[in-house]
Design a protein around this motif. Structure first.
Motif, mmCIF file in Angstrom:
data_model
loop_
_atom_site.group_PDB
_atom_site.id
_atom_site.type_symbol
_atom_site.label_atom_id
_atom_site.label_comp_id
_atom_site.label_asym_id
_atom_site.label_seq_id
_atom_site.Cartn_x
_atom_site.Cartn_y
_atom_site.Cartn_z
ATOM 1 N N ASP A 118 0.764 -1.134 -0.064
ATOM 2 C CA ASP A 118 -0.081 0.046 -0.040
ATOM 3 C C ASP A 118 0.866 1.455 -0.075
ATOM 4 O O ASP A 118 0.421 2.436 0.307
ATOM 5 N N ASP A 119 2.174 1.097 -0.385
ATOM 6 C CA ASP A 119 3.064 2.039 -0.261
ATOM 7 C C ASP A 119 3.295 2.921 1.096
ATOM 8 O O ASP A 119 3.542 3.984 1.354
ATOM 9 N N GLU A 120 3.040 2.149 2.264
ATOM 10 C CA GLU A 120 3.063 2.610 3.489
ATOM 11 C C GLU A 120 4.585 2.236 3.977
ATOM 12 O O GLU A 120 5.152 1.029 3.709
ATOM 13 N N ARG A 121 4.904 3.311 4.689
ATOM 14 C CA ARG A 121 6.288 2.849 5.592
ATOM 15 C C ARG A 121 6.098 3.023 7.046
ATOM 16 O O ARG A 121 7.090 2.607 7.790
ATOM 17 N N GLY A 122 5.114 3.489 7.468
ATOM 18 C CA GLY A 122 4.970 3.656 8.873
ATOM 19 C C GLY A 122 3.764 4.349 9.425
ATOM 20 O O GLY A 122 2.981 4.867 8.760
ATOM 21 N N VAL A 123 3.330 4.120 10.724
ATOM 22 C CA VAL A 123 2.247 4.808 11.190
ATOM 23 C C VAL A 123 2.403 5.162 12.666
ATOM 24 O O VAL A 123 3.121 4.409 13.438
ATOM 25 N N LEU A 124 2.046 6.473 13.095
ATOM 26 C CA LEU A 124 2.246 6.922 14.206
ATOM 27 C C LEU A 124 0.795 7.245 14.768
ATOM 28 O O LEU A 124 0.024 7.828 14.148
ATOM 29 N N ILE A 125 0.699 6.788 15.980
ATOM 30 C CA ILE A 125 -0.423 6.766 16.831
ATOM 31 C C ILE A 125 -0.388 7.682 17.949
ATOM 32 O O ILE A 125 0.614 7.186 18.946
ATOM 33 N N ASN A 126 -0.923 8.703 18.362
ATOM 34 C CA ASN A 126 -0.716 9.581 19.420
ATOM 35 C C ASN A 126 -1.986 9.752 20.337
ATOM 36 O O ASN A 126 -3.266 9.142 19.802
ATOM 37 N N THR A 127 -2.085 10.167 21.524
ATOM 38 C CA THR A 127 -2.930 10.135 22.480
ATOM 39 C C THR A 127 -3.163 11.723 23.008
ATOM 40 O O THR A 127 -2.579 12.291 23.641
ATOM 41 N N ALA A 128 -4.542 11.873 22.841
ATOM 42 C CA ALA A 128 -4.848 13.369 23.100
ATOM 43 C C ALA A 128 -6.136 12.880 24.268
ATOM 44 O O ALA A 128 -5.666 12.328 25.194
ATOM 45 N N SER A 129 -7.011 13.833 24.237
ATOM 46 C CA SER A 129 -7.993 13.563 25.359
ATOM 47 C C SER A 129 -9.429 14.227 24.877
ATOM 48 O O SER A 129 -9.123 15.318 24.100
ATOM 49 N N ILE A 130 -10.525 13.937 25.197
ATOM 50 C CA ILE A 130 -11.697 14.732 24.925
ATOM 51 C C ILE A 130 -11.681 16.074 25.634
ATOM 52 O O ILE A 130 -12.239 17.055 25.197
ATOM 53 N N ALA A 131 -10.756 16.233 26.450
ATOM 54 C CA ALA A 131 -10.509 17.595 27.164
ATOM 55 C C ALA A 131 -10.007 18.568 26.288
ATOM 56 O O ALA A 131 -9.937 19.728 26.136
ATOM 57 N N ALA A 132 -9.233 17.949 24.988
ATOM 58 C CA ALA A 132 -8.782 18.777 23.888
ATOM 59 C C ALA A 132 -10.020 19.751 23.433
ATOM 60 O O ALA A 132 -9.576 20.701 22.932
ATOM 61 N N PHE A 133 -10.981 19.179 23.546
ATOM 62 C CA PHE A 133 -12.321 20.008 22.996
ATOM 63 C C PHE A 133 -13.374 20.797 23.913
ATOM 64 O O PHE A 133 -13.893 21.437 23.504
ATOM 65 N N GLU A 134 -13.143 20.166 25.013
ATOM 66 C CA GLU A 134 -14.240 20.695 26.346
ATOM 67 C C GLU A 134 -13.493 20.647 27.443
ATOM 68 O O GLU A 134 -14.212 19.872 28.258
ATOM 69 N N GLY A 135 -12.344 21.122 27.607
ATOM 70 C CA GLY A 135 -11.710 20.951 28.929
ATOM 71 C C GLY A 135 -12.464 21.514 30.117
ATOM 72 O O GLY A 135 -13.209 22.582 29.870
ATOM 73 N N GLN A 136 -12.495 21.161 31.490
ATOM 74 C CA GLN A 136 -13.268 21.482 32.569
ATOM 75 C C GLN A 136 -12.539 22.498 33.047
ATOM 76 O O GLN A 136 -11.347 22.750 32.887
ATOM 77 N N GLY B 239 3.074 12.610 4.580
ATOM 78 C CA GLY B 239 2.192 11.679 3.507
ATOM 79 C C GLY B 239 3.342 11.384 2.374
ATOM 80 O O GLY B 239 2.886 10.252 1.902
ATOM 81 N N SER B 240 3.889 12.083 1.814
ATOM 82 C CA SER B 240 4.973 11.820 0.773
ATOM 83 C C SER B 240 5.991 10.538 0.989
ATOM 84 O O SER B 240 6.437 9.897 0.206
ATOM 85 N N LEU B 241 6.199 10.384 2.162
ATOM 86 C CA LEU B 241 6.983 9.254 2.819
ATOM 87 C C LEU B 241 5.977 8.079 3.076
ATOM 88 O O LEU B 241 6.642 6.881 3.268
ATOM 89 N N GLY B 242 4.855 7.923 2.697
ATOM 90 C CA GLY B 242 4.167 7.018 3.146
ATOM 91 C C GLY B 242 3.769 6.489 4.600
ATOM 92 O O GLY B 242 3.623 5.339 4.984
ATOM 93 N N ILE B 243 4.007 7.829 5.422
ATOM 94 C CA ILE B 243 3.643 7.519 7.227
ATOM 95 C C ILE B 243 2.507 8.278 7.408
ATOM 96 O O ILE B 243 2.369 9.333 7.067
ATOM 97 N N ARG B 244 1.520 7.457 7.955
ATOM 98 C CA ARG B 244 0.477 7.990 8.418
ATOM 99 C C ARG B 244 0.184 8.214 10.044
ATOM 100 O O ARG B 244 1.243 7.770 10.821
ATOM 101 N N VAL B 245 -0.527 9.255 10.170
ATOM 102 C CA VAL B 245 -0.644 9.773 11.683
ATOM 103 C C VAL B 245 -2.075 9.791 11.962
ATOM 104 O O VAL B 245 -2.775 10.700 11.480
ATOM 105 N N ASN B 246 -2.077 9.212 13.236
ATOM 106 C CA ASN B 246 -3.769 9.344 14.007
ATOM 107 C C ASN B 246 -3.570 9.672 14.973
ATOM 108 O O ASN B 246 -2.653 9.321 15.910
ATOM 109 N N THR B 247 -4.601 10.066 16.012
ATOM 110 C CA THR B 247 -4.806 10.662 17.242
ATOM 111 C C THR B 247 -6.142 9.750 17.772
ATOM 112 O O THR B 247 -7.220 10.027 17.203
ATOM 113 N N ILE B 248 -5.906 9.289 19.116
ATOM 114 C CA ILE B 248 -7.073 8.859 19.817
ATOM 115 C C ILE B 248 -7.406 9.757 21.025
ATOM 116 O O ILE B 248 -6.349 10.307 21.730
ATOM 117 N N ALA B 249 -8.740 10.245 21.067
ATOM 118 C CA ALA B 249 -8.898 11.111 22.193
ATOM 119 C C ALA B 249 -9.843 10.330 23.058
ATOM 120 O O ALA B 249 -11.121 10.480 23.007
#
Length: 253
Positions: free
Chosen positions: A135-153, A178-188
């Motif tokens: 799929d022309d992928e070289r890697g995947v980065l997965i980071n961790t945010a929080s729903i506080a990012a959108f509605e912090g108390q 993207g041009s390197l085939g590295i995807r980036v996603n975040t879980i909140a």
């Protein structure tokens, strides 16, 4: 990317979200390198999963570069990095005792946002050396945010700023890489049974999740891991921050 044979670094891998993700990857035939603090259970976790243990501190911005290099060498390369290290310091922008301490604010930004970016840039450099898969992928980065990012108390100003920064850089980083085939996603995530909330009473847990749509319970680390696996396996998931929150919306306090 397929889990079988996957080479993965898990920052914060001794417990919680990253440990659950490491367990799923190892069970699927992947290789894991556990990065966490010296005082953590990282050595035992790594041994139990047939992985490698690399004590580190994400706030040691130079030292972690060496540790990541050692982990990549032990894995024989790097396909995925999962970043879960983080934490917060409570306090209002202005309280009766005065303005929020600036050093405390900076420390939260360093731990969550700068630490995540530093790990990402270093891991991406190693991934760029990979031969692309079908799929022309070289890697995947997965980071961790929080729903506080959108509605912090109230009292979460530093934590909210840090997690909003992680969510905010996700698409830009995906475009950068993207041009390197590295995807980036975040879980909140919302409130999960990890860290301080892992041992709370049923009564306290019920109060914490009273505003959830369904299910009305604390999340389980394996539910984070299941989403992380989906992000790894699905090439079309890129540049996204996905809320994992049972329909929770934080009230002001």
């Amino acid at each position: 990317m397929q889990i079988d044979g996957l080479r993965t670094i898990l920052v914060g891998g001794a417990s919680g979200f990253a440990r659950a993700t490491a367990e799923r990857i190892a069970a699927g035939g992947g290789k894991v390198a556990i990065l966490d603090r010296e005082s953590s259970d990282g050595a035992a976790v790594a041994e139990g999963l047939g992985g490698t243990w690399h004590p580190t501190d994400v706030l040691d911005f130079e030292g972690i570069e060496v540790v990541i290099g050692e982990a990549v060498e032990a894995l024989g390369g790097l396909d995925v990095a999962v970043n879960t290290a983080g934490g917060g310091a409570a306090g209002r922008t202005l309280s009766r005792s005065g303005p929020f301490d600036l050093d405390a604010f900076r420390s939260v930004i360093d731990l969550n946002l700068v630490g995540t970016f530093n790990t990402n840039r270093l891991c991406a450099a190693h991934m760029s050396d990979n031969e692309p898969n079908e799929d022309d992928e070289r890697g995947v980065l997965i980071n961790t945010a929080s729903i506080a990012a959108f509605e912090g108390q109230i009292g979460q100003v530093a934590y909210t700023a840090a997690k909003a920064g992680i969510a905010g850089m996700t698409l830009t980083m995906a475009r950068d890489l993207g041009s390197l085939g590295i995807r980036v996603n975040t879980i909140a995530p919302s409130l999960f049974a990890t860290g301080l909330t892992a041992g709370v009473s049923d009564e306290m847990a019920a109060n914490l999740v009273k505003d959830s749509a369904f299910p009305k319970r604390l999340g389980r680390p394996d539910e984070y891991a299941r989403l992380a696996i989906a992000m790894i396996e699905n090439p079309m998931l890129n540049g996204d921050t996905i809320r994992l929150d049972a329909g929770t919306r934080f009230a002001p306090r």
